[in-house]
Design a protein around this motif. Structure first.
Motif, PDB file in Angstrom:
ATOM      1  N   ASN B  31       0.819  -1.205   0.000  1.00  0.00           N
ATOM      2  CA  ASN B  31       0.000   0.000   0.000  1.00  0.00           C
ATOM      3  C   ASN B  31       0.851   1.253   0.000  1.00  0.00           C
ATOM      4  OD1 ASN B  31      -2.588  -1.194   0.043  1.00  0.00           O
ATOM      5  ND2 ASN B  31      -2.151  -1.833   2.125  1.00  0.00           N
ATOM      6  N   ARG B  32       2.011   1.172   0.667  1.00  0.00           N
ATOM      7  CA  ARG B  32       2.932   2.311   0.635  1.00  0.00           C
ATOM      8  C   ARG B  32       3.408   2.580  -0.782  1.00  0.00           C
ATOM      9  NH1 ARG B  32       6.162  -0.018   5.268  1.00  0.00           N
ATOM     10  NH2 ARG B  32       4.612   0.278   6.863  1.00  0.00           N
ATOM     11  N   LEU B  33       3.760   1.496  -1.500  1.00  0.00           N
ATOM     12  CA  LEU B  33       4.169   1.656  -2.898  1.00  0.00           C
ATOM     13  C   LEU B  33       3.060   2.318  -3.693  1.00  0.00           C
ATOM     14  CD1 LEU B  33       5.865  -1.518  -4.346  1.00  0.00           C
ATOM     15  CD2 LEU B  33       6.601   0.794  -4.578  1.00  0.00           C
ATOM     16  N   GLN B  34       1.822   1.836  -3.487  1.00  0.00           N
ATOM     17  CA  GLN B  34       0.682   2.361  -4.236  1.00  0.00           C
ATOM     18  C   GLN B  34       0.555   3.856  -4.088  1.00  0.00           C
ATOM     19  OE1 GLN B  34      -1.810   0.903  -5.851  1.00  0.00           O
ATOM     20  NE2 GLN B  34      -1.944  -1.205  -5.252  1.00  0.00           N
ATOM     21  N   THR B  35       0.417   4.312  -2.814  1.00  0.00           N
ATOM     22  CA  THR B  35       0.098   5.721  -2.619  1.00  0.00           C
ATOM     23  C   THR B  35       1.308   6.600  -2.843  1.00  0.00           C
ATOM     24  OG1 THR B  35       0.502   5.333  -0.314  1.00  0.00           O
ATOM     25  CG2 THR B  35      -1.769   5.364  -1.001  1.00  0.00           C
ATOM     26  N   SER B  36       2.470   6.116  -2.393  1.00  0.00           N
ATOM     27  CA  SER B  36       3.589   7.045  -2.346  1.00  0.00           C
ATOM     28  C   SER B  36       4.227   7.268  -3.701  1.00  0.00           C
ATOM     29  CB  SER B  36       4.618   6.520  -1.370  1.00  0.00           C
ATOM     30  OG  SER B  36       5.060   5.262  -1.826  1.00  0.00           O
ATOM     31  N   THR B  37       4.791   6.215  -4.291  1.00  0.00           N
ATOM     32  CA  THR B  37       5.635   6.471  -5.458  1.00  0.00           C
ATOM     33  C   THR B  37       4.847   7.106  -6.595  1.00  0.00           C
ATOM     34  OG1 THR B  37       5.319   4.209  -6.145  1.00  0.00           O
ATOM     35  CG2 THR B  37       7.339   4.713  -5.007  1.00  0.00           C
ATOM     36  N   LYS B  38       3.564   6.704  -6.721  1.00  0.00           N
ATOM     37  CA  LYS B  38       2.846   7.233  -7.878  1.00  0.00           C
ATOM     38  C   LYS B  38       2.283   8.617  -7.666  1.00  0.00           C
ATOM     39  CE  LYS B  38       1.481   3.260  -7.821  1.00  0.00           C
ATOM     40  NZ  LYS B  38       0.554   2.138  -7.907  1.00  0.00           N
ATOM     41  N   ALA B  39       1.855   8.917  -6.435  1.00  0.00           N
ATOM     42  CA  ALA B  39       1.462  10.303  -6.158  1.00  0.00           C
ATOM     43  C   ALA B  39       2.668  11.216  -6.341  1.00  0.00           C
ATOM     44  CB  ALA B  39       0.912  10.418  -4.748  1.00  0.00           C
ATOM     45  N   THR B  40       3.841  10.741  -5.897  1.00  0.00           N
ATOM     46  CA  THR B  40       5.045  11.533  -6.068  1.00  0.00           C
ATOM     47  C   THR B  40       5.409  11.687  -7.533  1.00  0.00           C
ATOM     48  OG1 THR B  40       5.740  10.427  -4.090  1.00  0.00           O
ATOM     49  CG2 THR B  40       7.326  11.837  -5.145  1.00  0.00           C
ATOM     50  N   THR B  41       5.151  10.638  -8.334  1.00  0.00           N
ATOM     51  CA  THR B  41       5.438  10.741  -9.762  1.00  0.00           C
ATOM     52  C   THR B  41       4.608  11.848 -10.395  1.00  0.00           C
ATOM     53  OG1 THR B  41       5.862   8.394  -9.820  1.00  0.00           O
ATOM     54  CG2 THR B  41       5.485   9.482 -11.901  1.00  0.00           C
ATOM     55  N   LEU B  42       3.307  11.869 -10.109  1.00  0.00           N
ATOM     56  CA  LEU B  42       2.477  12.954 -10.635  1.00  0.00           C
ATOM     57  C   LEU B  42       2.969  14.286 -10.077  1.00  0.00           C
ATOM     58  CD1 LEU B  42       0.047  13.839 -12.294  1.00  0.00           C
ATOM     59  CD2 LEU B  42      -1.279  13.767 -10.228  1.00  0.00           C
ATOM     60  N   GLY B  43       3.380  14.294  -8.800  1.00  0.00           N
ATOM     61  CA  GLY B  43       3.867  15.524  -8.202  1.00  0.00           C
ATOM     62  C   GLY B  43       5.080  16.069  -8.925  1.00  0.00           C
ATOM     63  N   ALA B  44       6.090  15.209  -9.130  1.00  0.00           N
ATOM     64  CA  ALA B  44       7.305  15.673  -9.795  1.00  0.00           C
ATOM     65  C   ALA B  44       7.004  16.049 -11.246  1.00  0.00           C
ATOM     66  CB  ALA B  44       8.371  14.587  -9.732  1.00  0.00           C
ATOM     67  N   PHE B  45       6.184  15.237 -11.935  1.00  0.00           N
ATOM     68  CA  PHE B  45       5.806  15.520 -13.327  1.00  0.00           C
ATOM     69  C   PHE B  45       5.193  16.918 -13.436  1.00  0.00           C
ATOM     70  CE2 PHE B  45       2.629  15.276 -16.732  1.00  0.00           C
ATOM     71  CZ  PHE B  45       3.405  14.818 -17.773  1.00  0.00           C
ATOM     72  N   SER B  46       4.227  17.183 -12.579  1.00  0.00           N
ATOM     73  CA  SER B  46       3.506  18.451 -12.645  1.00  0.00           C
ATOM     74  C   SER B  46       4.412  19.626 -12.278  1.00  0.00           C
ATOM     75  CB  SER B  46       2.309  18.352 -11.704  1.00  0.00           C
ATOM     76  OG  SER B  46       1.563  19.482 -11.754  1.00  0.00           O
ATOM     77  N   THR B  47       5.262  19.424 -11.262  1.00  0.00           N
ATOM     78  CA  THR B  47       6.190  20.495 -10.875  1.00  0.00           C
ATOM     79  C   THR B  47       7.124  20.857 -12.019  1.00  0.00           C
ATOM     80  OG1 THR B  47       6.170  19.539  -8.662  1.00  0.00           O
ATOM     81  CG2 THR B  47       7.834  21.181  -9.114  1.00  0.00           C
ATOM     82  N   ILE B  48       7.679  19.804 -12.664  1.00  0.00           N
ATOM     83  CA  ILE B  48       8.681  20.064 -13.694  1.00  0.00           C
ATOM     84  C   ILE B  48       8.053  20.737 -14.909  1.00  0.00           C
ATOM     85  CG2 ILE B  48      10.292  18.921 -15.236  1.00  0.00           C
ATOM     86  CD1 ILE B  48      10.725  16.880 -12.991  1.00  0.00           C
ATOM     87  N   ILE B  49       6.863  20.233 -15.333  1.00  0.00           N
ATOM     88  CA  ILE B  49       6.181  20.881 -16.456  1.00  0.00           C
ATOM     89  C   ILE B  49       5.812  22.326 -16.100  1.00  0.00           C
ATOM     90  CG2 ILE B  49       4.106  20.803 -17.888  1.00  0.00           C
ATOM     91  CD1 ILE B  49       5.595  18.587 -18.739  1.00  0.00           C
ATOM     92  N   GLY B  50       5.432  22.540 -14.824  1.00  0.00           N
ATOM     93  CA  GLY B  50       5.074  23.883 -14.384  1.00  0.00           C
ATOM     94  C   GLY B  50       6.235  24.845 -14.510  1.00  0.00           C
ATOM     95  N   VAL B  51       7.448  24.392 -14.140  1.00  0.00           N
ATOM     96  CA  VAL B  51       8.634  25.231 -14.311  1.00  0.00           C
ATOM     97  C   VAL B  51       8.832  25.547 -15.785  1.00  0.00           C
ATOM     98  CG1 VAL B  51      11.137  25.284 -14.082  1.00  0.00           C
ATOM     99  CG2 VAL B  51       9.751  24.493 -12.209  1.00  0.00           C
ATOM    100  N   GLY B  52       8.553  24.558 -16.659  1.00  0.00           N
ATOM    101  CA  GLY B  52       8.648  24.812 -18.101  1.00  0.00           C
ATOM    102  C   GLY B  52       7.703  25.910 -18.548  1.00  0.00           C
ATOM    103  N   PHE B  53       6.503  25.970 -17.952  1.00  0.00           N
ATOM    104  CA  PHE B  53       5.567  27.033 -18.331  1.00  0.00           C
ATOM    105  C   PHE B  53       6.001  28.393 -17.800  1.00  0.00           C
ATOM    106  CE2 PHE B  53       2.505  23.698 -19.377  1.00  0.00           C
ATOM    107  CZ  PHE B  53       1.971  24.235 -20.529  1.00  0.00           C
ATOM    108  N   LEU B  54       6.610  28.407 -16.597  1.00  0.00           N
ATOM    109  CA  LEU B  54       7.094  29.676 -16.055  1.00  0.00           C
ATOM    110  C   LEU B  54       8.211  30.246 -16.901  1.00  0.00           C
ATOM    111  CD1 LEU B  54       7.364  29.239 -12.183  1.00  0.00           C
ATOM    112  CD2 LEU B  54       5.582  30.332 -13.483  1.00  0.00           C
ATOM    113  N   ASN B  55       8.976  29.357 -17.549  1.00  0.00           N
ATOM    114  CA  ASN B  55      10.190  29.771 -18.243  1.00  0.00           C
ATOM    115  C   ASN B  55      10.165  29.144 -19.634  1.00  0.00           C
ATOM    116  OD1 ASN B  55      12.723  30.627 -18.790  1.00  0.00           O
ATOM    117  ND2 ASN B  55      13.578  29.992 -16.817  1.00  0.00           N
TER     118      ASN B  55
END
Lengths: 168, 108, 88
Positions: B31-55
């Motif tokens: 269950n830790r694998l389920q919630t953690s790694t994939k929520a974090t994947t969306l988190g990092a994905f969205s953060t990085i794309i967001g920086v691309g939009f800022l710049n």
């Protein structure tokens, strides 16, 4: 599975590797482009014998269109499932009913199975533990029924019909 | 562009934190694998794309990094799940059924 | 703008602390590996944010290589766990 000749595989590998190189060295200069062409051609020559499910036919417009349609679908599924998991994590009583269930796929090629397994794993709440032939072992964080037919319909069904447009 | 970037990064940071919270709260490894790694994947994905939009000059490079994370995260979590099952990590008491027998799976 | 980047970085740092708590406490070895995997993913996002804050293009390459090495090391550890005998 051996459905493409060596040259066609080489062309496929060359184009993919060159596109990757251009993306990695994004504000590229001309010398970098030449280096990329040489390196991509050499690497494609070395690896062509392993990628035997690809060829020039992989660039057919229908397949690329199918892939392009698939990307927004999978992104939307990821966002939806993440919100569901966020609700579970934030609720104080942790309403989970985990189980490892089996599900059958109709996809034949290895690359298709790989796409399906990665899609299942990327949507939180379901996690592919192993694949044996056409049986998927999926760990679910919350599932109503644990029989195979229900799992196949509810987990695999929504991806499979879109995947069949571009992989076997 | 600026507004989209700020919204995307805020979503990403929120999901990263929720994933970390899931890692601490969940009862067993799977269950830790389920919630953690994939929520974090969306988190990092969205953060990085967001920086691309800022710049916007960085947009292509950030899309490459984000796509790389999106492609590799499921492979590593799948590998870890199978390795843990073979290693013998028990499932939580709430688990209703376990149809996967890793010993018999190894033979084929 | 600067204040927003500060807030984001502080929230990400808090989540890194939560992950490190699991990494120290984790009852078994695979738990710690999962925590490390997650740690690297969050750090990649944080690195890209810092690259924007410092306006430094090179840090993007750094984060790409960091993500690549993290992926390969997690795969290597998982392969090792599959073949290793359990000794805790």
């Amino acid at each position: 599975m051996n459905n493409s000749n060596y040259f066609s595989r080489w062309v496929f590998g060359f184009i993919i590797l060159l596109l990757l190189w251009l993306a990695f060295t994004f504000p590229f200069s001309l010398p970098e482009l030449y280096t990329g062409i040489v390196v991509a051609a050499f690497t494609a020559l070395l690896t062509a014998k392993y990628f035997d499910e690809f060829g020039i036919s992989s660039f057919a417009p229908g397949k690329i269109l199918g892939l392009l349609i698939y990307i927004p679908i999978i992104l939307w599924e990821i966002i939806k499932a993440n919100i569901e998991v966020a609700i579970i994590v934030l609720s104080p009583s942790l309403p989970i009913e985990p189980a490892i269930v089996t599900a059958k796929t109709k996809l034949k090629s290895n690359i298709g199975k790989m796409f399906l397994a990665n899609s299942i794993t990327l949507t939180p709440g379901t996690l592919t533990v192993d694949i044996i032939k056409d049986t998927y072992f999926i760990h679910c964080i919350k599932i109503a029924k644990t029989d195979e037919k229900y799992a196949t319909d509810s987990i695999i069904g929504k991806f499979e019909k879109h995947l069949r447009r571009f992989v076997k | 562009m600026f507004i989209i970037g700020v919204i995307l990064i805020t979503i990403g940071v929120t999901f990263s934190t929720l994933g970390a919270l899931g890692l601490v709260r969940m009862p067993d490894l799977y269950n830790r694998l389920q919630t953690s790694t994939k929520a974090t994947t969306l988190g990092a994905f969205s953060t990085i794309i967001g920086v691309g939009f800022l710049n916007p000059a960085w947009l292509i490079k950030t899309i490459v990094i984000a796509t790389f994370i999106l492609l590799t995260a499921p492979i590593s979590s799948h590998n870890l799940a199978r390795a843990s099952h073979k290693w013998g990590i028990p499932l939580s008491d709430k688990t209703s059924v376990d149809k996967y027998d890793s010993k018999s799976g190894k033979k084929e | 703008m600067t204040i927003l980047i500060w807030i984001w970085s502080i929230i990400l740092s808090i989540s890194i602390i939560l992950v490190l708590y699991r990494c120290i406490k984790g009852p078994s070895l695979p738990d710690r590996v999962i925590a490390l995997d997650m740690f690297t993913t969050i750090t990649t996002g944080l690195l890209v944010l810092i690259a924007h804050f410092l306006n430094n293009y090179v840090l993007l390459d750094v984060s790409l290589v960091y993500a690549l090495l993290a992926f390969i090391s997690v795969i290597a550890i998982a392969r090792y766990l599959e073949s290793a005998k359990r000794g805790d």
